[in-house]
Design an enzyme around this catalytic site. Structure first.
Site, PDB file in Angstrom:
ATOM      1  N   HIS A 256       0.733  -1.269  -0.025  1.00  0.00           N
ATOM      2  CA  HIS A 256      -0.010   0.082  -0.010  1.00  0.00           C
ATOM      3  C   HIS A 256       0.851   1.153  -0.099  1.00  0.00           C
ATOM      4  CE1 HIS A 256      -4.261  -1.194   0.203  1.00  0.00           C
ATOM      5  NE2 HIS A 256      -3.718  -1.943   1.402  1.00  0.00           N
ATOM      6  N   HIS A 315      -5.390  -3.584  11.527  1.00  0.00           N
ATOM      7  CA  HIS A 315      -5.633  -4.873  11.182  1.00  0.00           C
ATOM      8  C   HIS A 315      -4.727  -5.922  11.970  1.00  0.00           C
ATOM      9  CE1 HIS A 315      -5.998  -2.603   7.319  1.00  0.00           C
ATOM     10  NE2 HIS A 315      -7.085  -3.136   7.400  1.00  0.00           N
ATOM     11  N   ASP A 348     -10.961  -6.057   3.164  1.00  0.00           N
ATOM     12  CA  ASP A 348     -10.592  -4.809   2.356  1.00  0.00           C
ATOM     13  C   ASP A 348     -11.652  -4.518   1.319  1.00  0.00           C
ATOM     14  OD1 ASP A 348      -8.610  -3.948   3.537  1.00  0.00           O
ATOM     15  OD2 ASP A 348      -7.047  -4.895   2.298  1.00  0.00           O
TER      16      ASP A 348
END
Length: 416
Positions: A256, A315, A348
């Site tokens: 990411h 997470h 997600d």
């Protein structure tokens, strides 16, 4: 490629700090906000041309072009977005609070009314990648909560358009407009209002450091969801975990952002070595894991769970035996993924719970995005003469005790 640390190492205790947002953006953002406040649309256009290399006639995507772009979305992606939309609405529907009413013994009526916000903005990043899933996670929940006007704000492509997948997701989610602007200038315009961009009541969605700083500086003028930092995953794994799966999950989060935090916490030295040997990241993921990734060795599983929970991660994956039984030991995580077949990507994209989550340790007091972020409550107090007479002495006593004699008088003059 990735550090292996002991839980008691000073470096392990600094893992959270090592992924802090970069400094030096506050002054730049303050200047952008001041420019948008002073010049409105002109500032937004100029900043969009400077940062996104797009010359715009209109700051909003017109409906015909929006529909044309949405029609270009691949059918498999559209089907996945529609399924995600169904799952997200189903999961969030129970979150919409009901209005309620109570009656006092002498005729008074008390009500708490749930009122949707009038206008919401959903920020969707568009720099390194585009995120149609974020459109679903934000705009769909806003519409579910009853918000009548939902603006999706996203950086445009050089031709002044957006990706077909984003256009399709915005239609599926029920967004009413697409603002062709990103960065701090979009946040400022939506919070303040310009000649053509209406002022919104809430801004939600992830963004880079400039977006986050703009949210922080404007939080007194508009509701914001959170001050999100780089994304993060902490994986607690034991001997039952597949090293290849653990390595894949670390890479998935690391890709990411170069500042992403990806950490494995385990009591198994064997697993630690095999995961380290299985890591073959490239590009952004390689940079992220080298600078911010880590494998933390603990004495036992209980210490691993305590260490992970202490990070209050965005997470948290539990790749352990009896994973469900361990959920109660990690109350500070924002989202917990239970078992070997629940990697972060299921949350997600498709499972239903929101993927817009608190980061940077704020999960210890903040919550995932929900329908509650798009409504406000109004208290209604209705008294008649009988109820006021019944309560007058208590009100007057409290008012005099606080030295607010005018408050008492406001009741006294109404007594018959």
């Amino acid at each position: 490629m990735i550090r292996i640390l002991q839980a008691g190492d000073p470096e392990a205790r600094r893992l959270r700090a090592s992924a802090a947002m970069p400094a030096g953006v506050a002054a730049t953002v303050a200047g952008i906000i001041a420019d948008v406040r002073a010049r409105g649309d002109a500032a937004v256009r100029e900043l969009t041309a400077r940062f996104d290399h797009a010359e715009l006639e209109s700051l909003f995507l017109d409906d015909s072009r929006w529909d044309a772009l949405a029609a270009q979305c691949p059918s498999a992606v559209r089907a996945a977005l529609e399924l995600a939309h169904q799952r997200v609405r189903a999961f969030h529907a129970p979150q919409v609070p009901e209005s309620y009413e109570q009656k006092l013994p002498d005729g008074g009526v008390l009500r708490c009314l749930t009122i949707p916000l009038r206008r919401a903005a959903c920020y969707v990043p568009g720099g390194r990648a585009a995120y149609p899933s974020t459109v679903i996670m934000t705009a769909a929940v806003a519409r579910l909560a009853g918000v009548p006007e939902v603006i999706v704000a996203t950086p445009p492509r050089k031709d002044g358009s957006v990706l077909p997948e984003v256009a399709a997701a915005a239609r599926i989610a029920g967004a009413t407009r697409i603002l062709l602007s990103g960065g701090a200038q979009a946040v400022a315009a939506l919070a303040i209002g310009t000649q053509t961009i209406p002022r919104v009541d809430v801004i939600v969605g992830p963004g880079n450091a400039y977006v986050t700083e703009a949210k922080r500086q404007l939080s007194g003028e508009v509701r914001i969801d959170s001050l999100a930092g780089p994304t993060e995953v902490v994986i607690v794994a034991d001997e039952s975990a597949d090293p290849r799966a653990v390595a894949a999950d670390l890479i998935a989060q690391a890709e990411h952002d170069p500042l992403a935090l990806a950490i494995l916490v385990t009591p198994s030295e064997r697993l630690a070595r095999e995961v380290a040997g299985s890591l073959q990241p490239t590009g952004i993921a390689a940079e992220s894991l080298a600078n911010h990734g880590a494998i933390v060795l603990t004495r036992d599983l209980d210490e691993a769970l305590r260490f992970a929970d202490g990070l209050a991660p965005e997470h948290l994956e539990l790749l352990i035996e009896n994973a469900r039984d361990a959920v109660g030991k990690v109350p500070l995580a924002a989202a917990v993924f239970v078992g070997h077949h629940a990697p972060v990507p299921v949350g997600d994209y498709l499972a239903g719970p929101n993927h817009t989550l608190p980061t940077s340790g704020t999960a210890r007091f903040a919550s995932p995005l929900s329908a509650l972020d798009f409504v406000r409550r109004q208290n209604v107090i209705e008294y008649g003469a009988q109820q006021l007479a019944a309560d007058a002495q208590s009100i007057e006593s409290l008012a005099h005790a606080e030295g607010l004699h005018g408050h008492a008088r406001a009741v006294e003059v109404r007594k018959k």
